[in-house]
Design an enzyme around this catalytic site. Structure first.
Site, PDB file in Angstrom:
ATOM      1  N   GLU A 185       0.838  -1.209   0.000  1.00 25.13           N
ATOM      2  CA  GLU A 185       0.000   0.000   0.000  1.00 25.13           C
ATOM      3  C   GLU A 185       0.867   1.250   0.000  1.00 25.13           C
ATOM      4  OE1 GLU A 185      -3.348   0.288   0.194  1.00 25.13           O
ATOM      5  OE2 GLU A 185      -4.116  -1.602   1.045  1.00 25.13           O
TER       6      GLU A 185
HETATM    7 ZN   LIG Z   1      -6.971  -0.964  -2.608  1.00 18.81          ZN
END
Ligand SMILES: [Zn+2]
Length: 539
Positions: free
Chosen positions: A486
């Site tokens: 992320e």
């Molecule tokens: Zn995502």
């Protein structure tokens, strides 16, 4: 016009039913008649034109002129649903929520109004004030008083100042007559741009590199979900292999796919449509392989890279922030794949892991709430294996100034008890590793409603967080080294200071993925555990 739209609708409906009948045959025994049907259906799909949703289906696509100023979003990845002139120079703009908020009851993705992407041109010089009036409040953390949006002028994207006030995003712009200006949440990486990127990428590769590009599946609306194969050429290491039944719909009956004797590294991207930084990370990974430095050479010699650059092309085309064309969050369906076989992107990920010897799986994302870059992975009860799983995130931490170690949760499914068992794991606190087995929460398989909850759990665990790729790849295909990478769209913090991300930071993060995978292979403890795991799986 009306006829064209209804034709498009009919085509769409017929394609959906073709897709469904093609896919439903997976559940039954393979027979020769099924095989023939599949062949015909594949051919029908092949011969169809790419079907774009009509404007009825896609409220994010408009073209409006108000007093000499034209606003339009009716293009790939565009999103603007309404324009209202409030004063002579002030316009209220609305963006379209994914599927207008009409989402299936099992999903928890209300309020996906974040992605916008539209163009404006004025017939005269004009100073305009814009107010995006319906940005979702759930992502308010990403907006601050000096938030930026992005603007494209003369083919160049740059950050542009905006103000976030009272859940509205406000900015002004001085238009020159007839100059087209594009505004977006991030510089878009559309479905078409993705295809063009690989057209060019192919022509730039080192002659030692094997490259293959094909359609691994079709999306519900008939777009290509592509698979890219990259490795070092080495004919002795290849062997012929059958074409897996569910995948590669364009393959002819007698065609087979090359399966390498090496292990594979599978990387997927854009299951969440608007998460453009993930595409820039992927760009960095691909450039790193193209540059063919020592790390890339080592990895390409020892592994085959399989890359699915766009898992949710329909969502990307429609200008969605997160969901697919039916309103599903496709990163919450991996544990229900056979119930909803229309999720061809996730299905391609799972089938690839089943059919190829995948050692690493990395799913690329962007985050609107949590800052910095970080990795979610799975928890393993054997501490030495768990440490080996952490080796890649630790290498990232040592190379990337804005990376932080953050583990989320492991998902374990106990089929005998008919329960999901989800264990919350520590965030940056070493001692919470020890606690992990106590932090157990049970959900019944049918309704995914929590049955009991331990108050000590440091997470607010949400039952909808089941069915995530990195967990289900690990559970159903035994790929231990399974990760979600992320990065925040906008900012990172370091030493209590806040920094804004540049696009180049995302690209560099991708290069660091390659460097970190390489460095992990220099750690003897990691190598030993990996070899042990590989030999167990082979036995
Ligand atoms: Zn995502």
């Amino acid at each position: 016009m009306g006829n064209k739209q209804s034709n498009e609708k009919q085509m769409q409906e017929s394609q959906i039913s073709q897709n469904q009948s093609q896919l439903s045959s997976r559940d039954s025994q393979i027979s020769s008649s099924n095989f023939t049907n599949n062949k015909i259906q594949k051919q029908v799909l092949l011969n169809q034109e790419l079907i774009y949703p009509s404007s009825d289906d896609c409220p994010s696509k408009i073209n409006v002129t108000l007093n000499g100023i034209t606003f339009w979003s009716n293009y790939d990845s565009g999103n603007l649903s309404q324009v209202e002139q409030i004063e002579a120079t002030t316009f209220n703009l609305s963006i379209s929520e994914d599927c207008q908020g009409r989402i299936p009851p099992v999903q928890s993705n209300k309020g996906t109004r974040q992605w916008f992407n539209f163009k404006v041109v004025s017939v005269t010089d004009f100073q305009a004030n814009f107010v995006i009036v319906n940005i979702a409040t759930r992502f308010k953390k990403i907006w601050t008083n000096d938030s930026d949006i992005y603007v494209k002028i003369n083919k160049i994207w740059s950050r542009y100042p905006a103000v976030y006030q009272g859940f509205q995003v406000k900015f002004s712009f001085e238009f020159k007559a007839n100059q087209i200006v594009q505004f977006a949440y991030m510089p878009p990486w559309s479905y078409k741009k993705n295809q063009k990127f690989f057209d060019f990428y192919f022509s730039q590769l080192h002659p030692d590199i094997y490259f293959r590009r094909e359609t691994i599946a079709y999306s519900l609306e008939g777009r290509n979900i592509e698979l890219i194969t990259i490795t070092k050429n080495g004919p002795h290491e290849q062997q012929e292999y059958y074409c897996p039944e569910f995948l590669f719909p364009d393959k002819q009956q007698n065609e087979s796919l090359i399966k390498f004797k090496k292990q594979y590294i599978l990387i997927s991207c854009r299951v969440h449509a608007g998460e453009v930084p993930a595409s820039f990370i992927l760009k960095g990974i691909l450039e790193s392989l193209q540059n063919y430095n020592e790390s890339a050479k080592f990895l390409l010699e020892n592994y085959v890279f399989l890359i699915i650059p766009m898992l949710n092309p329909d969502g990307v085309y429609r200008g969605h922030y997160r969901l697919d064309s039916l309103g599903y969050d496709q990163n919450r369906v991996y544990n229900r794949i056979l119930k909803f076989p229309k999720f061809n992107g996730p299905l391609a990920v799972l089938e690839t892991c089943k059919n190829y010897n995948v050692a690493f799986y990395i799913d690329l994302h962007a985050h609107s709430v949590l800052s910095n870059s970080f990795i979610y992975t799975n928890w393993h009860p054997d501490p030495s294996i768990h440490q080996a799983i952490l080796e890649f995130p630790k290498q990232m931490k040592s190379k990337v100034a804005h990376f932080r170690i953050k583990e989320a949760m492991s998902t374990q499914i106990n089929y005998e008890k008919n329960q999901y068992e989800i264990e919350g794991i520590y965030t940056e606190k070493e001692e919470n590793i020890q606690k992990a087995p106590e932090l157990k929460i049970h959900f019944t398989k049918e309704n995914l409603v929590p049955q009991s909850m331990n108050d000590d759990c440091p997470y607010s665990i949400n039952p909808y967080l089941t069915g995530v790729a990195k967990s289900d790849v690990y559970l159903t295909t035994q790929v231990m080294f399974s990760y979600t990478l992320e990065v925040n769209y906008r900012f990172y913090t370091k030493n209590k200071q806040v920094f804004k991300y540049e696009i180049t930071d995302f690209i560099t993060l991708g290069r660091d993925v390659i460097e970190s995978l390489y460095s992990a292979h220099q750690n003897q403890d990691f190598i030993q555990i990996k070899q042990h795991l590989d030999s167990n799986i082979l036995n």
